[in-house]
Design a protein around this motif. Structure first.
Motif, PDB file in Angstrom:
ATOM      1  N   ASN A 106       0.822  -1.221   0.000  1.00 49.94           N
ATOM      2  CA  ASN A 106       0.000   0.000   0.000  1.00 49.94           C
ATOM      3  C   ASN A 106       0.855   1.270   0.000  1.00 49.94           C
ATOM      4  OD1 ASN A 106       0.944  -0.353   2.601  1.00 49.94           O
ATOM      5  ND2 ASN A 106      -0.946   0.277   3.614  1.00 49.94           N
ATOM      6  N   MET A 107       2.157   1.126  -0.343  1.00 51.79           N
ATOM      7  CA  MET A 107       3.027   2.295  -0.437  1.00 51.79           C
ATOM      8  C   MET A 107       2.977   2.894  -1.838  1.00 51.79           C
ATOM      9  SD  MET A 107       6.455   1.334   1.730  1.00 51.79           S
ATOM     10  CE  MET A 107       6.379   0.936   3.471  1.00 51.79           C
ATOM     11  N   GLU A 108       3.560   4.074  -1.965  1.00 53.61           N
ATOM     12  CA  GLU A 108       3.558   4.776  -3.245  1.00 53.61           C
ATOM     13  C   GLU A 108       4.518   4.108  -4.217  1.00 53.61           C
ATOM     14  OE1 GLU A 108       4.308   9.285  -5.041  1.00 53.61           O
ATOM     15  OE2 GLU A 108       4.169   8.952  -2.869  1.00 53.61           O
ATOM     16  N   GLU A 109       4.004   3.764  -5.375  1.00 55.10           N
ATOM     17  CA  GLU A 109       4.819   3.109  -6.394  1.00 55.10           C
ATOM     18  C   GLU A 109       5.783   4.117  -7.003  1.00 55.10           C
ATOM     19  OE1 GLU A 109       3.972  -0.109  -9.990  1.00 55.10           O
ATOM     20  OE2 GLU A 109       2.373   1.202  -9.260  1.00 55.10           O
ATOM     21  N   GLY A 110       6.988   3.654  -7.353  1.00 55.88           N
ATOM     22  CA  GLY A 110       7.977   4.514  -7.990  1.00 55.88           C
ATOM     23  C   GLY A 110       8.936   5.163  -7.019  1.00 55.88           C
ATOM     24  N   LYS A 111       8.659   5.075  -5.737  1.00 60.99           N
ATOM     25  CA  LYS A 111       9.566   5.586  -4.717  1.00 60.99           C
ATOM     26  C   LYS A 111      10.137   4.419  -3.918  1.00 60.99           C
ATOM     27  CE  LYS A 111       7.482  10.157  -3.992  1.00 60.99           C
ATOM     28  NZ  LYS A 111       6.903  11.095  -2.977  1.00 60.99           N
ATOM     29  N   ASN A 112      11.342   4.617  -3.399  1.00 64.63           N
ATOM     30  CA  ASN A 112      12.001   3.572  -2.631  1.00 64.63           C
ATOM     31  C   ASN A 112      11.135   3.197  -1.423  1.00 64.63           C
ATOM     32  OD1 ASN A 112      13.717   2.055  -0.893  1.00 64.63           O
ATOM     33  ND2 ASN A 112      15.505   2.972  -1.872  1.00 64.63           N
ATOM     34  N   TYR A 113      10.735   1.920  -1.364  1.00 63.08           N
ATOM     35  CA  TYR A 113       9.884   1.480  -0.263  1.00 63.08           C
ATOM     36  C   TYR A 113      10.589   1.578   1.093  1.00 63.08           C
ATOM     37  CZ  TYR A 113       6.983  -0.495  -3.996  1.00 63.08           C
ATOM     38  OH  TYR A 113       6.200  -0.663  -5.116  1.00 63.08           O
ATOM     39  N   LEU A 114      11.911   1.411   1.074  1.00 57.43           N
ATOM     40  CA  LEU A 114      12.666   1.468   2.327  1.00 57.43           C
ATOM     41  C   LEU A 114      12.643   2.865   2.948  1.00 57.43           C
ATOM     42  CD1 LEU A 114      15.746  -0.670   1.230  1.00 57.43           C
ATOM     43  CD2 LEU A 114      14.076  -1.320   2.976  1.00 57.43           C
ATOM     44  N   MET A 115      12.370   3.866   2.119  1.00 58.13           N
ATOM     45  CA  MET A 115      12.372   5.248   2.593  1.00 58.13           C
ATOM     46  C   MET A 115      10.984   5.756   2.967  1.00 58.13           C
ATOM     47  SD  MET A 115      15.526   5.786   2.427  1.00 58.13           S
ATOM     48  CE  MET A 115      16.999   5.150   1.615  1.00 58.13           C
ATOM     49  N   GLN A 116       9.958   4.914   2.784  1.00 58.54           N
ATOM     50  CA  GLN A 116       8.586   5.351   3.054  1.00 58.54           C
ATOM     51  C   GLN A 116       8.102   4.822   4.410  1.00 58.54           C
ATOM     52  OE1 GLN A 116       5.741   5.075  -0.243  1.00 58.54           O
ATOM     53  NE2 GLN A 116       7.423   4.456  -1.586  1.00 58.54           N
ATOM     54  N   PRO A 117       7.256   5.575   5.069  1.00 63.44           N
ATOM     55  CA  PRO A 117       6.705   5.089   6.344  1.00 63.44           C
ATOM     56  C   PRO A 117       5.807   3.878   6.116  1.00 63.44           C
ATOM     57  CG  PRO A 117       5.575   7.095   5.659  1.00 63.44           C
ATOM     58  CD  PRO A 117       6.733   6.911   4.711  1.00 63.44           C
ATOM     59  N   ILE A 118       5.809   2.970   7.074  1.00 56.26           N
ATOM     60  CA  ILE A 118       4.983   1.770   6.980  1.00 56.26           C
ATOM     61  C   ILE A 118       3.638   2.032   7.651  1.00 56.26           C
ATOM     62  CG2 ILE A 118       4.753  -0.639   7.702  1.00 56.26           C
ATOM     63  CD1 ILE A 118       7.812  -0.838   7.598  1.00 56.26           C
ATOM     64  N   HIS A 119       2.578   1.700   6.932  1.00 55.32           N
ATOM     65  CA  HIS A 119       1.229   1.798   7.486  1.00 55.32           C
ATOM     66  C   HIS A 119       0.583   0.419   7.396  1.00 55.32           C
ATOM     67  CE1 HIS A 119       1.498   6.153   7.686  1.00 55.32           C
ATOM     68  NE2 HIS A 119       1.919   6.166   6.425  1.00 55.32           N
ATOM     69  N   ALA A 120       0.014  -0.040   8.491  1.00 57.42           N
ATOM     70  CA  ALA A 120      -0.593  -1.366   8.522  1.00 57.42           C
ATOM     71  C   ALA A 120      -1.700  -1.482   7.485  1.00 57.42           C
ATOM     72  CB  ALA A 120      -1.150  -1.659   9.918  1.00 57.42           C
ATOM     73  N   ASN A 121      -1.827  -2.671   6.891  1.00 55.60           N
ATOM     74  CA  ASN A 121      -2.927  -2.934   5.977  1.00 55.60           C
ATOM     75  C   ASN A 121      -3.586  -4.258   6.354  1.00 55.60           C
ATOM     76  OD1 ASN A 121      -1.624  -5.196   4.486  1.00 55.60           O
ATOM     77  ND2 ASN A 121      -0.231  -3.580   3.765  1.00 55.60           N
ATOM     78  N   GLU A 122      -4.702  -4.542   5.722  1.00 57.50           N
ATOM     79  CA  GLU A 122      -5.503  -5.712   6.085  1.00 57.50           C
ATOM     80  C   GLU A 122      -5.266  -6.902   5.170  1.00 57.50           C
ATOM     81  OE1 GLU A 122      -7.319  -5.744   8.861  1.00 57.50           O
ATOM     82  OE2 GLU A 122      -6.509  -3.726   9.188  1.00 57.50           O
ATOM     83  N   ILE A 123      -4.199  -6.876   4.385  1.00 54.91           N
ATOM     84  CA  ILE A 123      -3.918  -8.001   3.487  1.00 54.91           C
ATOM     85  C   ILE A 123      -3.584  -9.232   4.335  1.00 54.91           C
ATOM     86  CG2 ILE A 123      -2.401  -8.893   1.680  1.00 54.91           C
ATOM     87  CD1 ILE A 123      -1.868  -5.900   0.945  1.00 54.91           C
ATOM     88  N   PRO A 124      -4.325 -10.325   4.206  1.00 55.35           N
ATOM     89  CA  PRO A 124      -4.023 -11.524   4.993  1.00 55.35           C
ATOM     90  C   PRO A 124      -2.673 -12.126   4.587  1.00 55.35           C
ATOM     91  CG  PRO A 124      -6.245 -11.629   4.067  1.00 55.35           C
ATOM     92  CD  PRO A 124      -5.540 -10.504   3.385  1.00 55.35           C
ATOM     93  N   LEU A 125      -1.890 -12.537   5.577  1.00 52.27           N
ATOM     94  CA  LEU A 125      -0.619 -13.219   5.334  1.00 52.27           C
ATOM     95  C   LEU A 125      -0.682 -14.565   6.041  1.00 52.27           C
ATOM     96  CD1 LEU A 125       2.255 -13.432   4.290  1.00 52.27           C
ATOM     97  CD2 LEU A 125       3.025 -12.043   6.234  1.00 52.27           C
ATOM     98  N   PHE A 126      -0.614 -15.627   5.247  1.00 53.92           N
ATOM     99  CA  PHE A 126      -0.739 -17.008   5.720  1.00 53.92           C
ATOM    100  C   PHE A 126       0.621 -17.670   5.551  1.00 53.92           C
ATOM    101  CE2 PHE A 126      -1.692 -21.442   5.687  1.00 53.92           C
ATOM    102  CZ  PHE A 126      -2.951 -21.657   6.225  1.00 53.92           C
ATOM    103  N   ALA A 127       1.195 -18.202   6.632  1.00 60.45           N
ATOM    104  CA  ALA A 127       2.557 -18.736   6.583  1.00 60.45           C
ATOM    105  C   ALA A 127       2.582 -20.241   6.826  1.00 60.45           C
ATOM    106  CB  ALA A 127       3.436 -18.035   7.612  1.00 60.45           C
ATOM    107  N   VAL A 128       3.425 -20.930   6.040  1.00 64.57           N
ATOM    108  CA  VAL A 128       3.698 -22.355   6.249  1.00 64.57           C
ATOM    109  C   VAL A 128       5.216 -22.507   6.354  1.00 64.57           C
ATOM    110  CG1 VAL A 128       3.345 -24.708   5.409  1.00 64.57           C
ATOM    111  CG2 VAL A 128       1.687 -22.911   4.816  1.00 64.57           C
ATOM    112  N   PRO A 129       5.774 -22.513   7.568  1.00 66.69           N
ATOM    113  CA  PRO A 129       7.230 -22.657   7.700  1.00 66.69           C
ATOM    114  C   PRO A 129       7.675 -24.057   7.300  1.00 66.69           C
ATOM    115  CG  PRO A 129       6.165 -22.724   9.858  1.00 66.69           C
ATOM    116  CD  PRO A 129       5.095 -22.374   8.869  1.00 66.69           C
TER     117      PRO A 129
END
Length: 392
Positions: A106-129
Motif C-alpha cells: 500500500n506504499m507509493e509506487e515509484g519511490k524507494n519502499y525502504l524510505m517510506q513510512p509503513i502503514h498497517a494494511n488488512e492483506i491476509p498473510l498465511f505462513a507455512v514454515p
C-alpha cells in the motif's frame, strides 16, 4: 501474539480449505522457492483452482538473502494480480519476501519502499514454515539486501495472521540443514533468555523452546513425525521469544561467518554462542543488564538447569559437546585479514541486548577461538552428562 491463529495440518489440508472459505479468498499470491516441488502441499496448491476455483499465482523470483529489487518486483506482480491474500511457504527467505510484499503493497509506487513510512494494511498473510529454525512466522522482522547492504525491516503488521504447522515439510530436508536450523532455534531461545530485553513472557517462551528442543532432538534428527512436529513448535516459540527481545551478540557475530565461509546461518550462530557463553560467565562482573549482576547470575544458573547441568559453567561445555556430536565443526581461518573483517562486521544494535559488555579486542579473541578449532578439539573433555538429550 494478538490475532495470530495456529493451525495443525491434516492429511488433506482441509484447514486451508476452511480458511479460504471463511475469508472469502478467491486468489492467492503464493511466495515460495523451488523446494516446494518436493513437498506434499505443492499438490494441494496445484489442485486448488480446479477443486475450489481459487486462483494461485506463484512468485519465486528471489534468492536466499533476497534483494530489494526482487521484493519490489513481487509488489508489482501482487498489485497486477489483485490477489486477496499472500501465502508464504518456505524458510526465512520466503517469509521475508512475503512480509515485505505485504508491508509495501500500500506504499507509493515509484519511490524507494525502504524510505517510506509503513502503514498497517488488512492483506491476509498465511505462513507455512518449512524449516524448524528461523521462527520467522512468529516475528515482526524481515531482512532484505539493498545494493549488498543488509536492511532490517520491522513492523508488527507483517506478523502472519495465520500459521499452518505441517511437520511433513521437514521430511525432505538434508541432514545438515535440519541440524543447522535446529541450532538456529536453539540460539534464538538461549540468546533471548539472557537478553537485557527479556521479560517474564519472553523467558517463558524461551524456556519451553529449550526444553522441547532437548527432548525432541533425537526423534527430529531421525525424521520421526512427532519429533518434527515438536521441533516446529519449539522454533515457533523461540521466534516468539526473540520477537520480544531480539537476539544478542551471538547473532551479531554470525552473519559474516556465514558469508565468508559459506556455512549455514544456524551453524554460524551456534559457533558464536559456543565461545560467547563461557566468556560471559568468566566476565559476569562486566554486567550490562540494568537488573544487575545478581539477576544475571540467576539467569545463567537457570540456563544451566535447563541444559541439565548442576553448575552454570557446565552448560557451555555441554553446548560445545553438542556441536561436536552433531559434527558442526568451525571453519579454519585463512589469514589475519579475515579476522579483521569478522571483527569489524559486528552489528552494534544487537550488542545493546547483550548482558555482558564486549569490545573490539574481545571480538577478535572470540573469533580467533572460533576459527582455531579450539572448542571442537576440546569437546572430548566436555562429554554430555546426565539430563542432556543428545542425538546419536
Amino acid at each position: 501474539m494478538p490475532g495470530q491463529t495456529i493451525l495443525k495440518a491434516s492429511e488433506d489440508y482441509r484447514e486451508i480449505d476452511v480458511y479460504l472459505k471463511e475469508q472469502k479468498i478467491r486468489s492467492i499470491f503464493l511466495v515460495c522457492d523451488e523446494a516446494i516441488s518436493f513437498l506434499k502441499i505443492d499438490t494441494y496448491f496445484k489442485e486448488l483452482p480446479g477443486r475450489l476455483g481459487v486462483d494461485v499465482y506463484r512468485f519465486m523470483d528471489f534468492q536466499p538473502n533476497p534483494r530489494y529489487e526482487s521484493v519490489a518486483e513481487g509488489v508489482r506482480r501482487f498489485r497486477e494480480q489483485g490477489s486477496d491474500a499472500i501465502f508464504a511457504v518456505g524458510g526465512g527467505s520466503s517469509m521475508d519476501v512475503a512480509k515485505c510484499i505485504k508491508l509495501y503493497a500500500n506504499m507509493e509506487e515509484g519511490k524507494n519502499y525502504l524510505m517510506q513510512p509503513i502503514h498497517a494494511n488488512e492483506i491476509p498473510l498465511f505462513a507455512v514454515p518449512t524449516t524448524a529454525g528461523t521462527g520467522s512466522e512468529s516475528t515482526k522482522y524481515a531482512v532484505i539486501y539493498y545494493y549488498g547492504e543488509k536492511q532490517s525491516v520491522t513492523h508488527e503488521s507483517c506478523i502472519p495472521s495465520t500459521v499452518l504447522m505441517d511437520p511433513t515439510v521437514l521430511k525432505t530436508l538434508p541432514p545438515y540443514q535440519k541440524k543447522s536450523t535446529m541450532l538456529d532455534a536453539f540460539c534464538h531461545a538461549v540468546e533471548s533468555f539472557w537478553s537485557v530485553q527479556s521479560t517474564d513472557k519472553s523467558k517463558a517462551y524461551a524456556r519451553e523452546a529449550i526444553r522441547l528442543i532437548l527432548r525432541n532432538m533425537d526423534s527430529y534428527l531421525d525424521n520421526d513425525d512427532n519429533g518434527n512436529a515438536n521441533m516446529l513448535y519449539a522454533a515457533h516459540l523461540a521466534g516468539k521469544a526473540i520477537n520480544i527481545t531480539q537476539t544478542t551478540a551471538g547473532h551479531a557475530m554470525c552473519y559474516k561467518l556465514t558469508s565468508l565461509y559459506g556455512i549455514a546461518h544456524g551453524h554460524a550462530a551456534a559457533l558464536c554462542v559456543n565461545t560467547l557463553w563461557p566468556y560471559m560467565l568468566e566476565h559476569i562482573e562486566c554486567c550490562a543488564d540494568p537488573r544487575g549482576q545478581c539477576y544475571l547470575n540467576e539467569v545463567f544458573e537457570e540456563l544451566g538447569q535447563l541444559m541439565g547441568c548442576t553448575a552454570p559453567h557446565d552448560a557451555p561445555r555441554k553446548w560445545n559437546a553438542l556441536l561436536d556430536k552433531l559434527e558442526m565443526a568451525a571453519p579454519l581461518i585463512g589469514n589475519m585479514a579475515e579476522l579483521n573483517i569478522l571483527s569489524g562486521s559486528v552489528n552494534p544494535v544487537r550488542l545493546k541486548n547483550n548482558p555482558v559488555q564486549l569490545s573490539l579486542p574481545v571480538f577478535e579473541m572470540l573469533y580467533r577461538e572460533i576459527l582455531s578449532g579450539k572448542h571442537s578439539s576440546q569437546a572430548a573433555e566436555s562429554l554430555p552428562g546426565e539430563g542432556t538429550v543428545l542425538p546419536g
